[in-house]
Design a protein around this motif. Structure first.
Motif, PDB file in Angstrom:
ATOM      1  N   VAL A 106       0.719  -1.097   0.043  1.00 32.33           N
ATOM      2  CA  VAL A 106      -0.072   0.165  -0.108  1.00 32.33           C
ATOM      3  C   VAL A 106       0.914   1.376  -0.199  1.00 32.33           C
ATOM      4  N   THR A 107       1.500   1.419  -1.251  1.00 33.41           N
ATOM      5  CA  THR A 107       2.335   2.549  -1.411  1.00 33.41           C
ATOM      6  C   THR A 107       1.462   3.662  -2.100  1.00 33.41           C
ATOM      7  N   PRO A 108       1.829   5.052  -2.273  1.00 37.95           N
ATOM      8  CA  PRO A 108       1.279   6.058  -2.927  1.00 37.95           C
ATOM      9  C   PRO A 108       1.026   5.752  -4.407  1.00 37.95           C
ATOM     10  N   GLN A 109       2.122   5.237  -4.843  1.00 39.24           N
ATOM     11  CA  GLN A 109       2.291   4.997  -6.164  1.00 39.24           C
ATOM     12  C   GLN A 109       1.306   3.672  -6.645  1.00 39.24           C
ATOM     13  N   ASN A 110       1.306   2.786  -5.936  1.00 41.04           N
ATOM     14  CA  ASN A 110       0.135   1.589  -6.088  1.00 41.04           C
ATOM     15  C   ASN A 110      -1.294   2.021  -5.742  1.00 41.04           C
ATOM     16  N   VAL A 111      -1.505   2.971  -4.912  1.00 40.35           N
ATOM     17  CA  VAL A 111      -2.744   3.361  -4.710  1.00 40.35           C
ATOM     18  C   VAL A 111      -3.164   4.278  -5.877  1.00 40.35           C
ATOM     19  N   ALA A 112      -2.320   5.085  -6.505  1.00 35.42           N
ATOM     20  CA  ALA A 112      -2.738   5.864  -7.631  1.00 35.42           C
ATOM     21  C   ALA A 112      -2.832   4.981  -8.979  1.00 35.42           C
ATOM     22  N   THR A 113      -2.077   3.922  -9.056  1.00 34.25           N
ATOM     23  CA  THR A 113      -2.232   2.995 -10.204  1.00 34.25           C
ATOM     24  C   THR A 113      -3.610   2.312 -10.347  1.00 34.25           C
ATOM     25  N   VAL A 114      -3.946   1.788  -9.007  1.00 33.77           N
ATOM     26  CA  VAL A 114      -5.335   1.082  -8.750  1.00 33.77           C
ATOM     27  C   VAL A 114      -6.255   2.360  -9.064  1.00 33.77           C
ATOM     28  N   SER A 115      -6.298   3.174  -8.606  1.00 34.12           N
ATOM     29  CA  SER A 115      -7.194   4.378  -8.857  1.00 34.12           C
ATOM     30  C   SER A 115      -7.660   4.691 -10.159  1.00 34.12           C
ATOM     31  N   GLY A 116      -6.356   4.877 -10.909  1.00 33.06           N
ATOM     32  CA  GLY A 116      -6.521   5.038 -12.575  1.00 33.06           C
ATOM     33  C   GLY A 116      -7.270   3.852 -13.267  1.00 33.06           C
ATOM     34  N   ILE A 117      -7.032   2.644 -12.740  1.00 32.15           N
ATOM     35  CA  ILE A 117      -7.476   1.601 -13.314  1.00 32.15           C
ATOM     36  C   ILE A 117      -9.063   1.498 -13.220  1.00 32.15           C
ATOM     37  N   ILE A 118      -9.359   1.627 -11.746  1.00 36.38           N
ATOM     38  CA  ILE A 118     -10.842   1.695 -11.593  1.00 36.38           C
ATOM     39  C   ILE A 118     -11.546   2.923 -12.353  1.00 36.38           C
ATOM     40  N   GLN A 119     -10.922   4.087 -12.447  1.00 38.72           N
ATOM     41  CA  GLN A 119     -11.561   5.054 -12.965  1.00 38.72           C
ATOM     42  C   GLN A 119     -11.776   4.862 -14.473  1.00 38.72           C
ATOM     43  N   GLN A 120     -10.896   4.329 -14.912  1.00 43.44           N
ATOM     44  CA  GLN A 120     -11.331   3.731 -16.667  1.00 43.44           C
ATOM     45  C   GLN A 120     -12.242   2.786 -16.551  1.00 43.44           C
ATOM     46  N   ASN A 121     -12.281   1.959 -15.588  1.00 41.64           N
ATOM     47  CA  ASN A 121     -13.156   0.750 -15.903  1.00 41.64           C
ATOM     48  C   ASN A 121     -13.692   0.450 -14.463  1.00 41.64           C
ATOM     49  N   PRO A 122     -14.549   1.104 -14.108  1.00 41.27           N
ATOM     50  CA  PRO A 122     -15.330   1.147 -12.580  1.00 41.27           C
ATOM     51  C   PRO A 122     -15.592  -0.629 -12.562  1.00 41.27           C
ATOM     52  N   MET A 123     -16.085  -1.107 -13.603  1.00 37.14           N
ATOM     53  CA  MET A 123     -16.777  -2.805 -13.606  1.00 37.14           C
ATOM     54  C   MET A 123     -15.643  -3.843 -13.442  1.00 37.14           C
ATOM     55  N   SER A 124     -14.108  -3.257 -13.363  1.00 35.50           N
ATOM     56  CA  SER A 124     -13.182  -4.203 -13.358  1.00 35.50           C
ATOM     57  C   SER A 124     -13.033  -4.959 -12.132  1.00 35.50           C
ATOM     58  N   SER A 125     -13.048  -6.239 -12.087  1.00 35.04           N
ATOM     59  CA  SER A 125     -13.013  -6.890 -11.092  1.00 35.04           C
ATOM     60  C   SER A 125     -11.586  -6.978 -10.113  1.00 35.04           C
ATOM     61  N   VAL A 126     -11.561  -7.345  -8.895  1.00 35.80           N
ATOM     62  CA  VAL A 126     -10.481  -7.210  -8.155  1.00 35.80           C
ATOM     63  C   VAL A 126      -9.496  -8.038  -8.566  1.00 35.80           C
ATOM     64  N   ARG A 127      -9.528  -9.156  -9.268  1.00 37.15           N
ATOM     65  CA  ARG A 127      -8.517  -9.875  -9.733  1.00 37.15           C
ATOM     66  C   ARG A 127      -7.883  -9.427 -10.961  1.00 37.15           C
ATOM     67  N   ARG A 128      -8.798  -8.636 -11.790  1.00 44.34           N
ATOM     68  CA  ARG A 128      -8.291  -8.130 -13.100  1.00 44.34           C
ATOM     69  C   ARG A 128      -7.555  -6.956 -12.731  1.00 44.34           C
ATOM     70  N   THR A 129      -7.894  -6.026 -11.773  1.00 40.53           N
ATOM     71  CA  THR A 129      -7.333  -4.884 -11.363  1.00 40.53           C
ATOM     72  C   THR A 129      -6.010  -5.416 -10.792  1.00 40.53           C
ATOM     73  N   ALA A 130      -5.754  -6.435  -9.900  1.00 46.63           N
ATOM     74  CA  ALA A 130      -4.656  -6.831  -9.371  1.00 46.63           C
ATOM     75  C   ALA A 130      -3.604  -7.087 -10.583  1.00 46.63           C
ATOM     76  N   SER A 131      -4.223  -7.826 -11.489  1.00 50.64           N
ATOM     77  CA  SER A 131      -3.133  -8.361 -12.750  1.00 50.64           C
ATOM     78  C   SER A 131      -2.822  -7.120 -13.380  1.00 50.64           C
ATOM     79  N   GLU A 132      -3.411  -6.050 -13.519  1.00 48.54           N
ATOM     80  CA  GLU A 132      -2.996  -5.062 -14.406  1.00 48.54           C
ATOM     81  C   GLU A 132      -2.023  -3.924 -13.719  1.00 48.54           C
ATOM     82  N   ALA A 133      -2.226  -4.055 -12.283  1.00 46.05           N
ATOM     83  CA  ALA A 133      -1.444  -3.004 -11.388  1.00 46.05           C
ATOM     84  C   ALA A 133      -0.266  -3.860 -10.881  1.00 46.05           C
ATOM     85  N   GLY A 134      -0.060  -5.304 -11.066  1.00 46.15           N
ATOM     86  CA  GLY A 134       1.098  -5.813 -10.792  1.00 46.15           C
ATOM     87  C   GLY A 134       0.898  -6.170  -9.386  1.00 46.15           C
ATOM     88  N   LEU A 135       0.153  -6.624  -8.572  1.00 44.10           N
ATOM     89  CA  LEU A 135      -0.057  -6.449  -7.172  1.00 44.10           C
ATOM     90  C   LEU A 135      -0.741  -7.771  -6.827  1.00 44.10           C
TER      91      LEU A 135
END
Length: 362
Positions: A103-132
């Motif tokens: 939970v770093t500022p960079q990872n928080v910003a990355t996850v926030s950007g992914i969700i803003q682009q696709n609010p219906m993205s699943s946690v698993r897909r978001t984690a895969s795109e963010a590398g977390l």
């Protein structure tokens, strides 16, 4: 034939199975009782003696000249630790300091950007795109971004239908007009004996208004069915119009004929109409004399007349055109608020035991 007593006991097999059992020994016991040399000896002897705790303990007693050796569970725990870590020490240097977190500022910003682009993205897909990790991503969503997984609600849409008369001279019911004062002003409205008028039929739901459809003659069952045919044709043209919609109509006499009910079978059992269940055995009854429940009565007709009569149409054609423009000017947000008000009215109806509640200001 050998006797039962002469059959060798499967000690090696049972010892192997017993040695593979999960054991739990306090780390403090191993740390405080045995040196590194003793631990290495125990691991090597346990492996050499085919994982026999008893033989290992006896060898340990002889090697270090002690009357009592380690217990079996201690030997197994030490050997399991060696297999797991490759070490017999209790070096905790690697565990000293603050535990690293994703939970770093960079990872928080990355996850926030992914969700803003696709609010219906699943946690698993978001984690895969963010590398977390999935757990880290879920922690960021909930605790850092304060987001929660809201489910999309589904419901059956109900278009509420009704018709109303629009007189060319702006005639309104005198029952809706009152003048409060200490003396009677004796106001009088001059109007022609037979005012030209048009009957307007429309269907209102939370998405849009279907119509208006016009009748300049007296409303009969045949003319009402013609309106319904136009309504169904318009529904079929509209996109994203589910077949699970219910159809509602009031209890006007031309609406309660066999011809109309036969046509309404197009909607199956998704019909809310007075006497329809009695005729077909399906659908629901609409309560008679309930203008306080119909969105067309408590919203649409009053809104349209306020808008239309302010334009002072001079002919029936101008009147119909003004009604169409007024319908198009009603926003979707307003329609949603109207439908929400309908739910509120149902609650008031329940509290009033089915009686009228016009005294309640909506």
């Amino acid at each position: 034939m050998p006797s039962i007593n002469s059959v060798p006991k499967p000690r090696a097999i049972s010892s192997t199975i017993e040695a593979r059992k999960e054991v739990s020994v306090p780390k403090e016991e191993i740390k405080t009782m045995y040196s590194i040399e003793e631990r290495v000896f125990l691991v090597l002897e346990y492996h050499r003696l085919q994982e026999s705790p008893t033989a290992t303990r006896r060898s340990f007693q002889a090697r270090f000249s002690v009357p009592k050796g380690p217990e079996a569970k201690t030997i197994r725990s030490l050997f399991a630790k060696f297999q797991r870590t490759g070490s017999v020490t209790d070096d905790l240097v690697g565990n000293v300091g603050r535990k690293q977190t994703a939970v770093t500022p960079q990872n928080v910003a990355t996850v926030s950007g992914i969700i803003q682009q696709n609010p219906m993205s699943s946690v698993r897909r978001t984690a895969s795109e963010a590398g977390l990790k999935r757990s880290s991503t879920q922690k960021i969503l909930r605790k850092s971004l304060h987001m929660f997984p809201f489910k999309i609600q589904t419901h059956h849409a109900v278009p509420f239908t009704d018709e109303a008369h629009f007189h060319l001279n702006g005639f309104v019911s005198k029952q809706n007009w009152r003048f409060w004062g200490s003396e009677n002003p004796y106001w009088c409205e001059v109007k022609p004996l037979y005012s030209p008028k048009v009957t307007v039929w429309a269907a209102v739901c939370s998405r849009d208004i279907i119509g208006p459809f016009f009748i300049r003659e007296t409303v009969t069952s045949e003319r009402y069915v013609t309106i319904l045919e136009q309504f169904v044709a318009t529904q079929q043209v509209l996109e994203n119009r589910p077949r699970t919609e219910w159809f509602m109509q009031d209890g006007a006499r031309p609406h309660r004929t066999e011809q109309v009910f036969r046509f309404l079978e197009y909607f199956g059992n998704r019909v809310i109409a007075l006497e329809y269940p009695k005729f077909t055995g399906a659908g629901m009854d609409w309560p008679p004399y309930s203008p306080d429940l119909t969105p067309c009565d408590y919203f649409l007709w009053g809104t349209l007349k306020d808008t239309v009569y302010s334009k002072h149409p001079a002919t029936l054609d101008e009147l119909e055109s003004a009604i169409c423009v007024a319908c198009e000017s009603i926003s979707v947000e307003t329609l949603r608020n109207v439908m929400a008000n309908f739910i509120l009215r149902l609650r008031h109806l329940s509290c009033a035991n089915g009686e009228h509640f016009e005294h309640i200001v909506m």
